[in-house]
Design an enzyme around this catalytic site. Structure first.
Site, PDB file in Angstrom:
ATOM      1  N   ASP A 111       5.842   3.344   3.900  1.00  0.00           N
ATOM      2  CA  ASP A 111       6.567   2.704   4.996  1.00  0.00           C
ATOM      3  C   ASP A 111       8.063   3.002   4.984  1.00  0.00           C
ATOM      4  O   ASP A 111       8.762   2.684   5.956  1.00  0.00           O
ATOM      5  CB  ASP A 111       6.348   1.186   4.950  1.00  0.00           C
ATOM      6  CG  ASP A 111       4.936   0.801   5.348  1.00  0.00           C
ATOM      7  OD1 ASP A 111       4.538   1.116   6.477  1.00  0.00           O
ATOM      8  OD2 ASP A 111       4.228   0.206   4.523  1.00  0.00           O
ATOM      9  N   HIS A 155       0.806  -1.224   0.000  1.00  0.00           N
ATOM     10  CA  HIS A 155       0.000   0.000   0.000  1.00  0.00           C
ATOM     11  C   HIS A 155       0.834   1.268   0.000  1.00  0.00           C
ATOM     12  O   HIS A 155       0.296   2.365  -0.099  1.00  0.00           O
ATOM     13  CB  HIS A 155      -0.877   0.069   1.266  1.00  0.00           C
ATOM     14  CG  HIS A 155      -1.779  -1.095   1.458  1.00  0.00           C
ATOM     15  ND1 HIS A 155      -1.475  -2.142   2.295  1.00  0.00           N
ATOM     16  CD2 HIS A 155      -2.992  -1.376   0.921  1.00  0.00           C
ATOM     17  CE1 HIS A 155      -2.464  -3.021   2.276  1.00  0.00           C
ATOM     18  NE2 HIS A 155      -3.389  -2.587   1.456  1.00  0.00           N
TER      19      HIS A 155
END
Length: 474
Positions: free
Chosen positions: A257, A174
């Site tokens: 991330d 994602h």
């Protein structure tokens, strides 16, 4: 008509996102979906809600459940693997052992931060599962079947599989949606943003950033000059001080991330984390990770409760959220369920649109994890990279990475991260514990040989790690 297997389907929210997306593509009304998990309670909850959703959306999907991996994959054209060997319980058990031996927040990290939940050292069972699934796809899947990897570690897993098993395979994450969040915060219409990200999973960078043909980085610089972002939750770090500091050093913005997988200087202790990531200390702090665990636990309990409620009230309409929201008290699940039951909105997961492109020849853009094969200069061809690509029935077509990643991103970020991946895979493939020890000897928290040997010995002597222990005794 074709078969899709979801491995780890007891992860109900993810599974319902996938099923919901299938119901919203008219060509997929007759797809057979096999839900596989070893947790029968969670699997049954997913099955109940999947059938209810299928009925209300007017689709004709066919569902089966199994606890047998081979049965799930047999005859499948697409296999989506979201399974986490041992679940979060194992991860926390290993983290506690790491902290007992002086490794703050555990030994499993990606490269720089030393505090990540991203399996690297204790992940033998996960990598072993990855290979098992891939080989079953090769042996029992439909001809030219695809494996869609969703479970972490996507970087190590995609590289491992594509080097060793001759199948069609792609990894998804994602992280790239961080571009959307960044644009929203600094006041840009994402539809007018020409963007590109590149790197490795959990290590991607915004190499192209244009807004209506203008340099988006100048707009970002102006925003940074006049604003300080306040995080709304622990994972809300895209414009944190850590992200901005990384941007100033590497000359390109870290996305998703990547901001978590930053540098040890942002993670020495909770006070340091709060300085760089805001009041929660980021996703990997004691506060942030407890928030995440509590959310996971709450959502799991809510899904099981909702499944029970549907079983007892077969006339209930999932699409009529207002009829059960008060009974369920599912504020934590509200955003998810509203997206799942919205016939006009897709989940944001890339898996089903990707399948749509392959099966129905719809040319669409994705951010994928595939073998590099020359796409990113300065990275070996047999390393899995995360890049934008166009997909149709003929396969995956990577975009040219233009402009290139900065020299610092390649030299000081990606190459060290890739070295860690190589060490992990060599240790796994050869059963060489000396390589795992070497990873820890390079860890700034290590103070002695006894510390390294002690933490690895205790982890390997866990009951669930018998196979790992025997593997590294060879």
């Amino acid at each position: 008509m074709f078969k899709v297997a979801i491995v780890g389907a007891g992860s109900a929210v993810f599974s319902l996102r996938i099923i919901s997306d299938f119901t919203k593509i008219s060509e997929f009304k007759d797809v057979e979906i096999c839900l596989m998990d070893i947790d029968e309670t969670r699997l049954n909850s997913t099955f109940i809600l999947a059938n209810k959703l299928n009925e209300e959306m007017g689709a004709k999907l066919k569902f089966k459940t199994t606890t047998n991996l081979e049965e799930a994959i047999d005859g499948a054209r697409f296999v989506i693997n979201t399974a986490m060997a041992g679940g979060h319980g194992y991860l926390e058990k290993v983290r506690k052992i790491g902290e007992k031996w002086g490794y703050y927040r555990g030994i499993d990290s990606q490269e720089f931060n030393m505090v990540s939940d991203y399996y690297t050292i204790s992940n033998f069972n996960q990598l072993d599962l990855f290979l098992k699934v891939a080989r079953l796809v090769e042996e029992k899947g439909e001809k030219d079947a695809w494996l869609l990897q969703a479970a972490n570690p996507v970087f190590e897993g995609t590289t491992l599989i594509l080097r060793n098993v001759p199948i069609n395979m792609v990894g998804f994450c994602h992280g790239h949606y961080g571009v959307h969040h960044l644009a929203e915060v600094i006041g840009l219409d994402i539809k007018k943003v020409d963007w590109q990200v590149a790197g490795v999973n959990h290590g991607i960078w915004l190499n192209r950033f244009l807004y209506d043909g203008r340099d988006g980085y100048k707009m970002l610089d102006e925003w940074i000059k006049n604003n300080v972002y306040e995080s709304k939750h622990p994972f809300d770090d895209q414009l944190s001080l850590a992200a901005i500091d990384m941007y100033r050093f590497y000359w390109q913005m870290p996305i998703g991330d990547t901001v978590r997988n930053s540098s040890w200087k942002y993670h020495y202790n909770l006070e340091t984390k709060k300085k760089w990531y805001g009041k929660f200390g980021g996703a990997d702090s004691e506060i942030g990770w407890k928030w995440y665990q509590d959310n996971i636990k709450g959502i799991t309990e809510t899904v099981n409760k909702l499944a029970d409620y549907v079983s007892m009230n077969p006339n209930i309409k999932l699409l009529d959220y207002n009829t059960y929201k008060d009974y369920m008290n599912i504020e934590i699940f509200k955003e998810e369920i509203e997206s799942i039951i919205n016939p006009e909105k897709f989940s944001g997961e890339q898996h089903v649109p990707f399948i749509d492109s392959i099966v129905n020849d719809k040319k669409q853009r994705f951010v994928v994890n595939i073998i590099n094969n020359g796409t990113i200069e300065g990275i070996d061809n047999d390393v899995a990279v995360e890049i934008p690509a166009w997909v149709d029935s003929s396969g995956i077509h990577p975009e040219e990475i233009k402009p290139k990643l900065s020299e610092r991103v390649i030299k000081y970020y990606l190459r060290p991260r890739i070295m860690r991946m190589e060490m992990v895979l060599e240790a796994f493939m050869k059963g060489d514990i000396k390589v795992l020890e070497e990873i820890l000897f390079r860890d700034p928290r290590t103070r002695s040989k006894e510390q390294v040997e002690g933490v690895l010995n205790e982890i390997m002597n866990l009951p669930e790690n018998e196979k790992m222990r025997m593997h590294y005794k060879r």
